[in-house]
Design an enzyme around this catalytic site. Structure first.
Site, PDB file in Angstrom:
ATOM      1  CB  CYS A 114      -0.862  -0.027   1.262  1.00  0.00           C
ATOM      2  SG  CYS A 114      -1.755   1.505   1.560  1.00  0.00           S
ATOM      3  CB  CYS A 137      -0.160 -13.095  -6.079  1.00  0.00           C
ATOM      4  SG  CYS A 137      -0.419 -14.610  -5.186  1.00  0.00           S
TER       5      CYS A 137
HETATM    6 ZN    ZN Z   1      -2.467   1.064   3.742  1.00  0.00          ZN
END
Ligand code: ZN
Length: 149
Positions: A114, A137
């Site tokens: 992220c 994945c």
């Molecule tokens: Zn995050």
């Protein structure tokens, strides 16, 4: 649409700026995550294949980072890869994800995180379906499904 060439460029030359940043200490993450979520997202763990709750779920909605709640993927780009982990062909937008080369276990792989909070999500491989050819994945434990209804 992102392709393997662009993913490799991000991994080697640097990533796009995220819209915002979320930074916390390990203690702060531990307070809001389960032990398994903490192990996978903050310590680059991997869940066992076919164990993830989101593996065979195809409900419409957004797949958000379990740590900072930023949308990373959505159900329209999810596909059944047969790998035992939730798989996607694209991020929800190019700067939602950051990439880093990962040389663990003697293999060169590209780690997917992220970009808002650096949570480990999984890896991306160049053997996905056309047209992008990408297969993200991702660990179920790294995401939460925000269902559309
Ligand atoms: Zn995050």
């Amino acid at each position: 649409m992102l392709t393997w060439k662009e993913v490799m460029e991000f991994a080697v030359r640097g990533n796009l700026e995220p819209d915002r940043r979320v930074e916390k200490t390990d203690e702060e993450w531990k307070a809001i995550l389960t032990p398994e979520q903490f192990r996978i997202t903050r310590k680059k763990g991997t869940e066992a294949a076919h164990s993830g709750a989101l593996c065979s779920i195809y409900d419409a909605g957004l797949y958000n980072c379990v740590c900072c709640n930023t949308p990373l993927f959505d159900s329209t780009i999810k596909f059944e890869s047969g790998s035992g982990w939730p798989s996607f062909t694209q991020p929800i937008k190019p700067n939602a994800i950051k990439y880093e080369k990962d040389n663990m276990y003697g293999m060169v792989r590209v780690e997917v995180m992220c970009s808002t909070c650096d949570a480990h999500q999984g890896h991306v491989f160049p053997d996905g379906p056309e047209p992008s050819g990408l297969r993200y994945c991702i660990n179920s434990e790294s995401m939460k499904l925000d269902k559309e209804d």
